[in-house]
Design an enzyme around this catalytic site. Structure first.
Site, PDB file in Angstrom:
ATOM      1  N   ASN A  43     -45.220 -19.254  23.803  1.00 32.67           N
ATOM      2  CA  ASN A  43     -45.079 -18.579  22.504  1.00 32.67           C
ATOM      3  C   ASN A  43     -45.955 -19.264  21.462  1.00 32.67           C
ATOM      4  O   ASN A  43     -46.024 -20.498  21.390  1.00 32.67           O
ATOM      5  CB  ASN A  43     -43.614 -18.483  22.055  1.00 32.67           C
ATOM      6  CG  ASN A  43     -42.870 -19.790  22.025  1.00 32.67           C
ATOM      7  OD1 ASN A  43     -43.147 -20.693  22.797  1.00 32.67           O
ATOM      8  ND2 ASN A  43     -41.907 -19.896  21.134  1.00 32.67           N
ATOM      9  N   GLU A  56     -44.233 -14.374  27.296  1.00 38.79           N
ATOM     10  CA  GLU A  56     -44.449 -13.374  28.343  1.00 38.79           C
ATOM     11  C   GLU A  56     -45.694 -12.541  28.027  1.00 38.79           C
ATOM     12  O   GLU A  56     -46.532 -12.288  28.894  1.00 38.79           O
ATOM     13  CB  GLU A  56     -43.246 -12.422  28.441  1.00 38.79           C
ATOM     14  CG  GLU A  56     -41.941 -13.085  28.825  1.00 38.79           C
ATOM     15  CD  GLU A  56     -41.143 -13.619  27.637  1.00 38.79           C
ATOM     16  OE1 GLU A  56     -41.747 -14.036  26.624  1.00 38.79           O
ATOM     17  OE2 GLU A  56     -39.913 -13.613  27.734  1.00 38.79           O
TER      18      GLU A  56
HETATM   19  N1  THU Z   1     -39.757 -15.806  22.358  1.00 42.99           N
HETATM   20  C1  THU Z   1     -40.539 -15.690  23.470  1.00 42.99           C
HETATM   21  O1  THU Z   1     -41.571 -16.346  23.597  1.00 42.99           O
HETATM   22  N2  THU Z   1     -40.152 -14.808  24.423  1.00 42.99           N
HETATM   23  C2  THU Z   1     -39.043 -14.017  24.332  1.00 42.99           C
HETATM   24  O2  THU Z   1     -38.881 -13.107  25.126  1.00 42.99           O
HETATM   25  C3  THU Z   1     -38.052 -14.299  23.303  1.00 42.99           C
HETATM   26  C4  THU Z   1     -38.561 -15.047  22.121  1.00 42.99           C
HETATM   27  C5  THU Z   1     -40.187 -16.741  21.301  1.00 42.99           C
HETATM   28  C6  THU Z   1     -40.637 -16.068  20.038  1.00 42.99           C
HETATM   29  C7  THU Z   1     -40.412 -17.152  19.014  1.00 42.99           C
HETATM   30  O3  THU Z   1     -41.543 -17.989  18.993  1.00 42.99           O
HETATM   31  C8  THU Z   1     -39.242 -17.935  19.578  1.00 42.99           C
HETATM   32  O4  THU Z   1     -39.120 -17.577  20.932  1.00 42.99           O
HETATM   33  C9  THU Z   1     -37.935 -17.687  18.868  1.00 42.99           C
HETATM   34  O5  THU Z   1     -37.659 -16.330  18.801  1.00 42.99           O
END
Ligand code: THU
Length: 135
Positions: A43, A56
């Site tokens: 992320n 993802e």
């Molecule tokens: N996040 C992801 O990377 N994948 C997901 O499916 C859920 C949320 C990240 C986005 C943000 O940087 C952090 O988790 C908190 O929401």
């Protein structure tokens, strides 16, 4: 290929590249292609929060940018540091639906090494896709 310790080791490496200064919630993704290539995702947050890109989608976009196409993907493994295994957000489920086979496994893990497996279709039942545009 079904889930192995290697999936977990690799996804934990991918998670180390997370840029999550706002939530401090680091997510990793490890995408395997049917021809044996691997892509890491993490992320990448933004001070303008909605501009954040989930792990993802970052893995899938990296692979698509290298020329991989829908149907080329074997599995995706995701990891978080929570005590509970967490699952992909709604936007990521929609992107998984677009780019991956309905029966592709999504392996969801946490820092304890626990794993839950669901298919893309199980994560997004009755999902909207290009087929709906042609009906
Ligand atoms: N996040 C992801 O990377 N994948 C997901 O499916 C859920 C949320 C990240 C986005 C943000 O940087 C952090 O988790 C908190 O929401």
């Amino acid at each position: 290929m079904s889930y192995t310790d290697k999936h977990f080791e690799e996804v934990r490496k991918a998670q180390q590249n997370a840029y999550a200064p706002y939530s401090e919630f680091k997510v990793g993704a490890y995408l395997l292609t049917k021809d044996g290539k691997t892509f890491y995702g993490a992320n990448i947050e933004n001070a303008a929060y909605p501009a954040t890109i989930c792990a993802e989608r970052s893995a899938l976009v990296a692979a698509m940018s290298q020329g991989y196409r829908p149907g080329d993907f074997e599995s995706i493994t995701v990891t978080v540091d929570s005590d509970e295994v967490s699952s992909p957000c709604g936007t990521c489920r929609q992107v998984l639906k677009e780019l991956c086979d309905d029966d592709m496994p999504v392996y969801m893990t946490n820092h304890k090494g626990e794993m839950k497996e669901r298919t893309v279709a199980e994560l997004l039942p009755l999902g909207f896709s290009g087929k709906d545009l042609n009906n």
